[in-house]
Design a protein around this motif. Structure first.
Motif, mmCIF file in Angstrom:
data_model
loop_
_atom_site.group_PDB
_atom_site.id
_atom_site.type_symbol
_atom_site.label_atom_id
_atom_site.label_comp_id
_atom_site.label_asym_id
_atom_site.label_seq_id
_atom_site.Cartn_x
_atom_site.Cartn_y
_atom_site.Cartn_z
ATOM 1 N N THR A 180 0.649 -1.252 0.015
ATOM 2 C CA THR A 180 -0.053 -0.115 -0.221
ATOM 3 C C THR A 180 0.861 1.228 -0.026
ATOM 4 O OG1 THR A 180 -0.212 -0.044 2.347
ATOM 5 C CG2 THR A 180 -1.831 -1.255 1.239
ATOM 6 N N VAL A 181 1.921 1.345 0.425
ATOM 7 C CA VAL A 181 2.889 2.421 0.445
ATOM 8 C C VAL A 181 3.598 2.673 -0.950
ATOM 9 C CG1 VAL A 181 5.223 3.294 1.490
ATOM 10 C CG2 VAL A 181 3.550 2.150 2.911
ATOM 11 N N LEU A 182 4.062 1.480 -1.549
ATOM 12 C CA LEU A 182 4.627 1.623 -2.932
ATOM 13 C C LEU A 182 3.579 1.696 -4.200
ATOM 14 C CD1 LEU A 182 7.595 -0.707 -2.694
ATOM 15 C CD2 LEU A 182 7.653 1.796 -2.445
ATOM 16 N N ASN A 183 2.336 1.368 -3.685
ATOM 17 C CA ASN A 183 1.423 1.254 -4.865
ATOM 18 C C ASN A 183 1.742 0.130 -5.631
ATOM 19 O OD1 ASN A 183 -1.248 1.971 -5.198
ATOM 20 N ND2 ASN A 183 -0.799 3.568 -6.491
ATOM 21 N N CYS A 184 2.005 -0.919 -5.249
ATOM 22 C CA CYS A 184 2.232 -2.216 -6.096
ATOM 23 C C CYS A 184 1.535 -3.400 -5.899
ATOM 24 C CB CYS A 184 3.782 -2.362 -5.985
ATOM 25 S SG CYS A 184 4.752 -1.072 -6.670
#
Length: 189
Positions: A118-122
């Motif tokens: 959820t942080v790197l949006n991957c």
């Protein structure tokens, strides 16, 4: 296109894609869809442009066997052979012949989502994704129901999508249940 973006109060985007939805899943204009939209263990369909191979013969493009290597073969080792017969006096449409290979839209169905960051949006999927590296791809919920469900049992599916700030916070990494270990890190036994 700039007029459409300006009329809706949205910054210009590099790519535009459309996805069919049900009327109850409509979202306000400008809503950002993040990787948290997907659930680990869920099945997705991935669409992208396949790697272009250029102009290829029938052996590479269609897997033809080709001619014999010797015993009377004269310059016909990799030829397609006959393209029809005398009676229609034409070549049927759709005949497999040499031509441009690849560079077309390809979809790989039912790939499982293994991990969501959820942080790197991957998202990490298990399986082959069409196209070269660093290319835009479309990822959507799987449309094909065969034996298994599209979503894992007991999964909290965000509907219509996960909206940061309005939805409850999520951990940085969400990993699919595959026996209690990270499927992307090799086991050391």
């Amino acid at each position: 296109m700039m007029g459409h973006f300006k009329a809706h109060g949205v910054d210009p985007k590099a790519k535009l894609f459309e996805f069919p939805i049900t009327p109850d899943a409509a979202m306000p204009v400008g809503t950002t869809i993040t990787a948290a939209h997907f659930v680990p263990g869920q099945l997705v369909d991935v669409t992208a442009t396949s790697i272009g191979k250029g102009f290829q013969g029938v052996m590479k493009r269609w897997g033809f066997a080709g001619g014999r290597a010797s015993h009377g073969n004269s310059l016909a080792h990799r030829t397609p052979g006959s393209t029809g017969n005398i009676n229609p006096g034409r070549v049927y449409p759709g005949k497999k012949m040499p031509g441009r290979m690849g560079g077309k839209s390809a979809t790989v169905l039912r790939l499982p989502v293994m991990k969501v960051d959820t942080v790197l949006n991957c998202i990490w999927v298990k399986g082959s994704v069409p196209g070269p590296d660093e290319q835009f791809i479309k990822v959507r919920d799987s449309i094909k129901l065969v034996k298994h469900r599209v979503f894992p049992e007991g999964a909290a599916v965000p509907f219509p999508t996960y909206i940061p700030g309005q939805s409850p916070p999520l951990p940085r990494e969400i990993i699919a249940k595959v026996g209690g270990h990270d499927p992307l890190i090799p086991r050391v036994d």
